[in-house]
Scaffold this motif. Structure first.
Motif, PDB file in Angstrom:
ATOM      1  N   LEU A   6     -13.219  31.816 -28.992  1.00 17.79           N
ATOM      2  CA  LEU A   6     -13.527  31.851 -30.092  1.00 17.79           C
ATOM      3  C   LEU A   6     -14.213  30.408 -29.100  1.00 17.79           C
ATOM      4  CD1 LEU A   6     -10.516  30.448 -32.482  1.00 17.79           C
ATOM      5  CD2 LEU A   6     -12.410  32.784 -32.470  1.00 17.79           C
ATOM      6  N   ASP A   7     -14.230  29.665 -28.484  1.00 19.24           N
ATOM      7  CA  ASP A   7     -15.601  28.745 -28.476  1.00 19.24           C
ATOM      8  C   ASP A   7     -16.258  29.163 -27.233  1.00 19.24           C
ATOM      9  OD1 ASP A   7     -14.160  29.596 -25.412  1.00 19.24           O
ATOM     10  OD2 ASP A   7     -13.451  27.969 -24.979  1.00 19.24           O
ATOM     11  N   SER A   8     -16.771  30.224 -27.149  1.00 18.45           N
ATOM     12  CA  SER A   8     -18.104  31.051 -26.454  1.00 18.45           C
ATOM     13  C   SER A   8     -18.346  31.591 -28.050  1.00 18.45           C
ATOM     14  CB  SER A   8     -17.996  32.365 -25.729  1.00 18.45           C
ATOM     15  OG  SER A   8     -16.816  32.806 -26.016  1.00 18.45           O
ATOM     16  N   ILE A  34     -12.465  23.217 -36.682  1.00 20.04           N
ATOM     17  CA  ILE A  34     -10.823  24.273 -36.088  1.00 20.04           C
ATOM     18  C   ILE A  34     -10.587  23.628 -34.798  1.00 20.04           C
ATOM     19  CG2 ILE A  34      -9.551  25.996 -36.051  1.00 20.04           C
ATOM     20  CD1 ILE A  34     -11.065  26.450 -38.425  1.00 20.04           C
ATOM     21  N   ILE A  35     -11.536  24.264 -33.461  1.00 18.88           N
ATOM     22  CA  ILE A  35     -11.448  24.015 -31.740  1.00 18.88           C
ATOM     23  C   ILE A  35     -11.659  22.975 -31.942  1.00 18.88           C
ATOM     24  CG2 ILE A  35     -12.723  24.882 -29.830  1.00 18.88           C
ATOM     25  CD1 ILE A  35     -13.804  27.499 -31.489  1.00 18.88           C
ATOM     26  N   THR A  42      -4.402  28.502 -30.258  1.00 14.61           N
ATOM     27  CA  THR A  42      -3.533  27.876 -31.046  1.00 14.61           C
ATOM     28  C   THR A  42      -3.040  29.144 -32.442  1.00 14.61           C
ATOM     29  OG1 THR A  42      -3.724  26.256 -31.778  1.00 14.61           O
ATOM     30  CG2 THR A  42      -3.728  25.818 -29.044  1.00 14.61           C
ATOM     31  N   PRO A  43      -1.339  28.309 -32.306  1.00 18.96           N
ATOM     32  CA  PRO A  43      -1.053  29.285 -33.453  1.00 18.96           C
ATOM     33  C   PRO A  43      -1.516  28.756 -34.607  1.00 18.96           C
ATOM     34  CG  PRO A  43       0.910  29.526 -32.265  1.00 18.96           C
ATOM     35  CD  PRO A  43      -0.525  28.788 -30.800  1.00 18.96           C
ATOM     36  N   GLN A  44      -1.948  27.538 -34.652  1.00 19.40           N
ATOM     37  CA  GLN A  44      -2.518  26.321 -35.407  1.00 19.40           C
ATOM     38  C   GLN A  44      -3.939  26.749 -35.841  1.00 19.40           C
ATOM     39  OE1 GLN A  44      -0.833  25.266 -32.591  1.00 19.40           O
ATOM     40  NE2 GLN A  44       1.114  24.075 -33.492  1.00 19.40           N
ATOM     41  N   THR A  45      -4.480  26.764 -34.847  1.00 25.31           N
ATOM     42  CA  THR A  45      -5.965  27.265 -34.884  1.00 25.31           C
ATOM     43  C   THR A  45      -6.411  28.568 -35.790  1.00 25.31           C
ATOM     44  OG1 THR A  45      -6.419  26.583 -32.114  1.00 25.31           O
ATOM     45  CG2 THR A  45      -8.050  28.055 -33.385  1.00 25.31           C
ATOM     46  N   TRP A  46      -4.934  30.398 -35.050  1.00 28.91           N
ATOM     47  CA  TRP A  46      -5.261  31.252 -36.068  1.00 28.91           C
ATOM     48  C   TRP A  46      -4.438  30.313 -37.944  1.00 28.91           C
ATOM     49  CZ3 TRP A  46      -7.741  35.262 -37.126  1.00 28.91           C
ATOM     50  CH2 TRP A  46      -7.497  36.047 -38.048  1.00 28.91           C
ATOM     51  N   CYS A  70      -9.095  34.614 -30.751  1.00 32.35           N
ATOM     52  CA  CYS A  70      -8.018  33.424 -31.116  1.00 32.35           C
ATOM     53  C   CYS A  70      -6.904  33.826 -29.793  1.00 32.35           C
ATOM     54  CB  CYS A  70      -7.414  33.440 -32.642  1.00 32.35           C
ATOM     55  SG  CYS A  70      -5.955  31.932 -32.444  1.00 32.35           S
ATOM     56  N   TYR A  71      -6.868  35.037 -29.558  1.00 28.43           N
ATOM     57  CA  TYR A  71      -5.913  35.807 -29.316  1.00 28.43           C
ATOM     58  C   TYR A  71      -6.265  36.312 -27.556  1.00 28.43           C
ATOM     59  CZ  TYR A  71      -2.370  34.380 -32.737  1.00 28.43           C
ATOM     60  OH  TYR A  71      -1.689  33.959 -34.126  1.00 28.43           O
ATOM     61  N   SER A  72      -6.248  35.976 -27.257  1.00 31.16           N
ATOM     62  CA  SER A  72      -7.627  36.597 -26.504  1.00 31.16           C
ATOM     63  C   SER A  72      -6.912  36.360 -25.193  1.00 31.16           C
ATOM     64  CB  SER A  72      -9.239  35.929 -25.702  1.00 31.16           C
ATOM     65  OG  SER A  72      -9.001  35.099 -25.513  1.00 31.16           O
ATOM     66  N   HIS A  73      -6.602  35.956 -24.658  1.00 32.96           N
ATOM     67  CA  HIS A  73      -4.980  35.188 -23.367  1.00 32.96           C
ATOM     68  C   HIS A  73      -4.459  36.776 -23.848  1.00 32.96           C
ATOM     69  CE1 HIS A  73      -4.213  32.967 -26.691  1.00 32.96           C
ATOM     70  NE2 HIS A  73      -2.543  32.224 -26.433  1.00 32.96           N
TER      71      HIS A  73
END
Length: 298
Positions: A6-8, A34-35, A42-46, A70-73
Motif C-alpha cells: 500500500l505504501d508504494s 489511512i496508512i 494491519t487489520p485496521q488498515t483494511w 494490504c495483505y502482501s506480507h
C-alpha cells in the motif's frame, strides 16, 4: 496475485485502472491518511479502506489492488476474512487475552488478533497453565480433580496404552452437573440451547433458558425413576391408576420419593406439593372420598 504494498502505490497506479486522474488523486490522499493512522498492513488498515475508500462503483481491479496491497506480507494466499477488533473483544479468547495476555506472553503481547498465533504456541508448550486456565474460564468442576493436566509417560494399566499421553488422569466429572449448574458466568435466565425445527426454514429459532432446561431434565428424571420403576402394587409390575387407588384404600404405606423430591432440580413448590400429598394434606379426590365428601362424577 502479487502486487505492490500500500505504501508504494501511487496516484498514477490508481489512474492506470481507468479512474480519472483527479479522482485517483483524491483516492490516493485518502489512502495515505489511512496508512499514516493505521500502518500499511494491519487489520485496521483494511477495515478503514473498505469503509472509507472503496465503494461498489469503483473498478474491481482497484479493490484487488487495495486488498492484496494490504495483505502482501501474507504471501499468495491472504486471508478471506479477519474479524473486526470490536467483535474479537466479545469472544472468550479475546477477553481472556485482554486480561492475561501480558501474563502469558510478556512483552510479545499486543492485542488478541496480532498475538493469537503466539498464544496458540504458548498453549502447546505450556499445557498445564493453558488447560487449567481454560477449565477455570469455563467454570468446569470435577467430582474428583485430575492429578495433572497431561501425563506424558503413563504406564500400561488394564492393557490400555496412551500414545499421546494421558489427559486429566484420575479425574471424574459429572457432565450433567456442569451443564445445569448456575455459576458466576451463567444465570437461570441465560439461553443455553438454540435449535431450529427441521422441515420448515421459515419457522422461528427456538431458544431455551437454563431454568427451562433444568425443569425438562427434572421431568425426565422423575419419569425414569418413578414411572418406569417396578410398581409393586400390581402383579404385573406395571403402574395402573386403579392399583394406586386400591393401595390408598387399603391404607398401605406410601413412601415419599425423597431423593427425587428434595433433589436440586425440582421447583420448590413441586417439592412441597409432593410432601403435602404424601402426608395426606392435599385435598385430592381420594382424600375427599375418605372424608365423606361426594362429588358429582366421582
Amino acid at each position: 496475485m502479487a502486487g505492490k504494498t500500500l505504501d508504494s502505490i501511487t496516484s498514477q497506479d490508481i489512474a492506470a485502472l481507468g479512474i480519472p486522474s483527479e479522482e485517483a488523486e483524491k483516492l490516493h490522499q485518502t489512502l495515505l491518511q489511512i496508512i499514516t493512522s493505521c500502518g500499511a498492513a494491519t487489520p485496521q488498515t483494511w477495515s478503514r479502506i473498505s469503509k472509507e475508500l472503496l465503494n461498489p462503483d469503483l473498478p474491481y481491479s482497484l479493490h484487488q489492488m487495495m486488498y492484496y496491497g494490504c495483505y502482501s506480507h501474507f504471501g499468495p494466499d491472504p486471508p478471506a476474512w479477519l474479524p473486526d477488533p470490536e467483535n474479537v473483544m466479545l469472544t472468550n479468547v479475546g477477553q481472556l487475552l485482554e486480561r492475561r495476555g501480558k501474563e502469558f506472553l510478556g512483552s510479545r503481547y499486543k492485542d488478541p488478533i496480532s498475538s493469537f498465533s503466539d498464544f496458540q504456541k504458548f498453549s502447546v508448550s505450556n499445557p498445564e497453565v493453558y488447560w487449567k486456565t481454560v477449565l477455570d474460564e469455563l467454570s468446569i468442576s470435577f467430582s474428583v480433580p485430575p492429578q495433572c493436566v497431561l501425563y506424558d509417560n503413563p504406564s500400561r494399566e488394564n492393557g490400555l496404552s496412551y500414545p499421546g499421553g494421558q489427559w486429566l488422569p484420575g479425574a471424574f466429572i459429572n457432565p450433567a452437573r456442569n451443564c445445569l449448574s448456575v455459576n458466576d458466568k451463567r444465570t437461570l435466565d441465560d439461553t443455553v440451547v438454540i435449535w431450529h425445527d427441521e422441515g420448515d426454514d421459515g419457522m422461528p429459532i427456538n431458544r431455551m433458558t437454563l431454568e427451562e432446561l433444568r425443569r425438562e431434565v427434572w421431568y425426565a428424571t422423575f419419569y425414569l425413576t418413578t414411572v418406569l420403576m417396578v410398581w409393586k402394587a400390581s402383579k404385573s409390575g406395571v403402574f395402573f391408576v386403579r392399583s394406586f387407588f386400591v393401595a390408598l384404600e387399603a391404607e398401605g404405606e406410601v413412601t415419599l420419593p425423597s431423593k427425587i423430591v428434595w433433589g436440586s432440580w425440582p421447583p420448590t413448590k413441586v417439592s412441597f406439593f409432593c410432601l403435602g400429598s404424601n402426608l395426606g394434606q392435599i385435598l385430592t379426590m381420594d382424600q375427599l372420598k375418605r372424608g365423606g365428601w361426594v362429588l358429582a362424577g366421582f
